[in-house]
Design a protein around this motif. Sequence first.
Motif, PDB file in Angstrom:
ATOM      1  N   UNK A   1       0.809  -1.216   0.000  1.00 16.29           N
ATOM      2  CA  UNK A   1       0.000   0.000   0.000  1.00 16.29           C
ATOM      3  C   UNK A   1       0.843   1.267   0.000  1.00 16.29           C
ATOM      4  N   UNK A   2       2.125   1.159   0.357  1.00 12.99           N
ATOM      5  CA  UNK A   2       2.972   2.355   0.267  1.00 12.99           C
ATOM      6  C   UNK A   2       3.520   2.547  -1.148  1.00 12.99           C
ATOM      7  N   UNK A   3       3.065   1.698  -2.079  1.00  7.04           N
ATOM      8  CA  UNK A   3       3.483   1.768  -3.481  1.00  7.04           C
ATOM      9  C   UNK A   3       4.995   1.739  -3.636  1.00  7.04           C
ATOM     10  N   UNK A   4       5.635   0.703  -3.143  1.00  7.56           N
ATOM     11  CA  UNK A   4       7.085   0.635  -3.243  1.00  7.56           C
ATOM     12  C   UNK A   4       7.530   0.397  -4.690  1.00  7.56           C
ATOM     13  N   UNK A   5       8.752   0.821  -4.977  1.00  7.77           N
ATOM     14  CA  UNK A   5       9.317   0.567  -6.308  1.00  7.77           C
ATOM     15  C   UNK A   5       9.767  -0.879  -6.420  1.00  7.77           C
ATOM     16  N   UNK A   6      10.076  -1.465  -5.262  1.00  7.82           N
ATOM     17  CA  UNK A   6      10.521  -2.849  -5.271  1.00  7.82           C
ATOM     18  C   UNK A   6      10.069  -3.524  -3.983  1.00  7.82           C
ATOM     19  N   UNK A   7       9.742  -4.800  -4.083  1.00 11.34           N
ATOM     20  CA  UNK A   7       9.345  -5.569  -2.901  1.00 11.34           C
ATOM     21  C   UNK A   7      10.416  -6.619  -2.615  1.00 11.34           C
ATOM     22  N   UNK A   8      10.770  -6.725  -1.334  1.00  7.20           N
ATOM     23  CA  UNK A   8      11.718  -7.752  -0.905  1.00  7.20           C
ATOM     24  C   UNK A   8      10.957  -8.771  -0.065  1.00  7.20           C
ATOM     25  N   UNK A   9      10.961 -10.009  -0.493  1.00  7.92           N
ATOM     26  CA  UNK A   9      10.206 -11.042   0.217  1.00  7.92           C
ATOM     27  C   UNK A   9      11.185 -12.056   0.811  1.00  7.92           C
ATOM     28  N   UNK A  10      11.253 -12.070   2.131  1.00  8.26           N
ATOM     29  CA  UNK A  10      12.284 -12.859   2.803  1.00  8.26           C
ATOM     30  C   UNK A  10      11.712 -14.158   3.369  1.00  8.26           C
ATOM     31  N   UNK A  11      11.801 -15.224   2.611  1.00  5.51           N
ATOM     32  CA  UNK A  11      11.300 -16.542   3.042  1.00  5.51           C
ATOM     33  C   UNK A  11       9.913 -16.436   3.659  1.00  5.51           C
TER      34      UNK A  11
END
Lengths: 217, 248
Positions: B157-167
């Motif tokens: 919802x913060x409209x990130x430019x990139x998402x990091x998904x950690x396990x």
Amino acid sequence: MDWLFIKEYYPLYIRSAVLTITIGVLGIVLSVIVGMICALCRYYKIPLLNGIAAAYTELSRNTPLIVQLFFLFFGLPKVGIVLSPEACGTIGLAFLGGGYMSESFLSGLGSVRKIHLEAAASLGLNGAQTMKSVILPQAASVSTPAVCANVIFLLKETSVFSAVSLADLMYTAKDLIGMYYNTTEALTMLVIAYLIMILPISIVFTLLERRLRHERV
Amino acid sequence: MNEDVVIEVRDLKKVFGENVVINGISLTVKKGETVVLIGPSGCGKSTLLRCLNGLEPIQGGSVLLHGEPVEYGKRSLYRIRQKIGMVFQDYGLFPHMTVLDNIMLAPVKVQKRSKQEVTEEAMSLLERVGLGDKAKSYPSQLSGGQQQRAAIVRSLIVHPDIMLLDEITAALDPEMVHEVLNVVLDLAKNGSTMIIVTHEMAFAEAAADRVILMDGGIIVEENPPEKFFRDPDTERARKFLSTFSYSR
């Protein structure tokens, strides 16, 4: 039991209870403020202040209130600082309580899990926003039982105020025993006075804690 | 510099005491790309992700988001992190807030967006991940899979430019893994830029535009999934992949 004696002197207890409560409440409010400041200094490990706060906490928690009061009342005048008995009582209670409150608040702050701090950081919250929205609400519910216990402990500690000639409940009882030798009546009234003061607070705190516990699950 | 590059890592080094966890990694992720990081436990995948949004100090090299350095402990980090969404293995939902309040915290408090607009977006995102009826629930009332989906929404919802998904599925039951990864797959298909650390090979194959195998703090192999899973270049990759299949 000498009922006439009780009838005659119970107003004295009420008057001195007012003094006990006034100084007790004032001292406790101050101790909450002092404790919060110390806990924050230690939580954020602010250089210098962290050490001072930790040393103060140990000093206040590991010396008896009566020694602290004697220091304020009999010691400080030797270096030119003369405090009224009321001021001594308030400051002494705040000094003692600040240490205990600091420990209680710190354990609450420390109970917030690292992942919540990292989640807040990764959402872009700054330090103040994290403290207000993430740390404090969680810390408050963890600290509350200990803080409540401190309040009751500190109210009971006010019974040593008489040592610096404050006309509190204890002082009144000892005075009456000294004058009239009605030990049983004087002490019974003393016990009842403390119960009337502290029991309701205790009950309210118990209810509060129960509610917080339910909210957490 | 290329406008399409979202994040660029140059010769990153990360050391814990004597232990070199990341030993010179360079990596570029372009807009719309889904990069899946795999590798044995302790190979530095999660640490790499944590370095990318400044949760860990680094001992060498640099991380650039749209050309701007991501530096641990710097004030600029608060602003930069709003452009980087992170989802953790243990969800990290704030337990004292409802799902909706968790999701609305950053857009309202940090980005100062209007409550009404954010509420609408939050509800539509919750619907999208199948949690429309859970907005008023507390995290403790949700299953792990539901919590993780809510955590994904909180990052989106913060409209990130990139998402990091950690396990993000490592702590979940198999059935819940599926519901969470379907959400991520949906994001990948719709052009989200993501770096995903996972042990779910079938998912990696389906979601990735590029698969990166890490071992011993370095990148061992980097290939499109079709190539990586069918015909890897390195012996190390073959050996790693063989640990996921059984035969008797």
